[in-house]
Design a protein around this motif. Structure first.
Motif, short mmCIF file in Angstrom:
data_model
loop_
_atom_site.label_atom_id
_atom_site.label_comp_id
_atom_site.label_asym_id
_atom_site.label_seq_id
_atom_site.Cartn_x
_atom_site.Cartn_y
_atom_site.Cartn_z
N UNK A 1 -8.07 130.76 -45.65
CA UNK A 1 -7.68 130.11 -46.91
C UNK A 1 -8.91 129.71 -47.72
N UNK A 2 -8.77 129.80 -49.05
CA UNK A 2 -9.80 129.36 -50.00
C UNK A 2 -11.19 129.85 -49.61
N UNK A 3 -11.29 131.09 -49.21
CA UNK A 3 -12.57 131.65 -48.76
C UNK A 3 -12.92 132.88 -49.59
N UNK A 4 -14.22 133.22 -49.59
CA UNK A 4 -14.66 134.38 -50.36
C UNK A 4 -15.50 135.31 -49.51
N UNK A 5 -15.34 136.61 -49.78
CA UNK A 5 -16.09 137.67 -49.12
C UNK A 5 -16.72 138.51 -50.22
N UNK A 6 -18.04 138.57 -50.24
CA UNK A 6 -18.74 139.36 -51.27
C UNK A 6 -19.70 140.34 -50.61
N UNK A 7 -19.54 141.60 -50.97
CA UNK A 7 -20.40 142.66 -50.44
C UNK A 7 -20.43 142.64 -48.91
N UNK A 8 -19.27 142.44 -48.32
CA UNK A 8 -19.16 142.42 -46.86
C UNK A 8 -18.61 143.77 -46.39
N UNK B 1 -11.36 128.27 -43.30
CA UNK B 1 -11.01 127.58 -44.54
C UNK B 1 -12.27 127.23 -45.33
N UNK B 2 -12.27 127.60 -46.61
CA UNK B 2 -13.36 127.23 -47.50
C UNK B 2 -14.70 127.85 -47.14
N UNK B 3 -14.68 129.01 -46.54
CA UNK B 3 -15.93 129.66 -46.11
C UNK B 3 -16.38 130.69 -47.14
N UNK C 1 -2.58 135.61 -42.09
CA UNK C 1 -2.12 134.92 -43.29
C UNK C 1 -3.33 134.61 -44.16
N UNK C 2 -3.30 135.06 -45.42
CA UNK C 2 -4.41 134.87 -46.34
C UNK C 2 -3.92 134.11 -47.57
N UNK C 3 -4.62 133.05 -47.93
CA UNK C 3 -4.25 132.31 -49.14
C UNK C 3 -5.50 131.99 -49.95
N UNK C 4 -5.47 132.38 -51.24
CA UNK C 4 -6.59 132.09 -52.12
C UNK C 4 -7.88 132.74 -51.66
N UNK C 5 -7.77 133.93 -51.11
CA UNK C 5 -8.95 134.65 -50.60
C UNK C 5 -9.48 135.58 -51.68
N UNK C 6 -10.79 135.57 -51.86
CA UNK C 6 -11.44 136.40 -52.88
C UNK C 6 -12.32 137.43 -52.17
N UNK C 7 -12.05 138.70 -52.41
CA UNK C 7 -12.84 139.79 -51.84
C UNK C 7 -13.41 140.62 -52.97
N UNK C 8 -14.73 140.69 -53.08
CA UNK C 8 -15.39 141.42 -54.16
C UNK C 8 -16.42 142.37 -53.57
#
Length: 233
Positions: free
Chosen positions: A55-62, A35-37, A73-80
């Motif tokens: 939840x509420x987590x982001x993954x960038x250039x991973x 959560x929130x990572x 279960x994924x909620x509010x996840x950002x993957x870029x």
């Protein structure tokens, strides 16, 4: 599953442990709640998430090639800009997420539900999607070229400049889609169901794919065909 589940409604919710780390290098996340990572510029091969919540987590250039997501279960996840090529998704539910510049070519998705997610320039070339539902999603420049879509549906979703070149559709339901705008591969729609109104909207693209020249009666046919030929060059 028209209504998204909450965290408390998950059958494995009582067993979840809170993730206290800062990296994905553990490779296996079993009954964990992240959560929130924020994860940036990491490279982990064959990472797995089993009965996990994010939840509420982001993954960038991973880079997570061949990742496995099973009962996630994924909620509010950002993957870029992430690499999930050849990943395997089974019984996954994603709510209100953003997926942009994602590499998912060759991935396998089975019994996956997306609720209110935004897809932008996602590469799903050669992927296999079975029983995947996109509820109220926006799919912008998503590339399904060479992919196999079986028993998929898009209720309330907008398909904008979606690529279907050489895709194979089987029992795909587009009747409740809010918009269908294809960049290419209109001929792949032979395995999909659309409404009469959607068929009318798709008629110009279908005619172009079939090489039909559509002109009003009374106009010389040779002139119409000649002008139609020039417009396709």
């Amino acid at each position: 599953m028209a209504t998204p589940r909450t965290l408390d409604e998950l059958p494995f919710a009582p067993h979840l442990r809170r993730f206290a780390g800062s990296s994905l290098r553990d490779a296996r996340f079993d009954t964990v709640h992240i959560d929130g990572a924020e994860f940036v510029d990491e490279r982990v091969e064959e990472v797995s998430f089993v009965e996990a919540a994010v939840s509420a987590s982001s993954f960038e250039q991973v880079r997570m090639r061949r990742a496995r997501l099973n009962d996630v279960w994924l909620q509010g996840v950002r993957m870029v800009g992430c690499d999930l090529a050849e990943s395997n998704w089974l019984d996954v539910e994603a709510i209100g997420g953003v997926l942009a510049g994602l590499e998912c070519h060759g991935a396998g998705l089975r019994r996956v539900v997306f609720h209110g997610c935004k897809f932008d320039s996602v590469n799903l070339r050669g992927a296999k999607l079975h029983e995947v539902v996109f509820h109220d999603c926006v799919l912008r420049e998503v590339d399904f070229s060479g992919a196999a879509l079986t028993e998929c549906a898009f209720p309330g979703s907008r398909l904008e400049q979606v690529h279907l070149h050489q895709a194979k559709l089987t029992e795909v339901d587009l009747r409740e889609a809010e918009r269908i705008e294809l960049a290419d591969g209109v001929d792949a729609l032979r395995g999909a169901a659309v409404t009469p109104m959607q068929l009318l909207e798709l008629a110009p693209a279908l005619a172009a794919a079939l090489g039909l020249t559509v002109r009003e009666a009374g106009e010389p046919l040779k002139a119409a065909v000649r002008r139609g030929s020039r417009s396709r060059r």
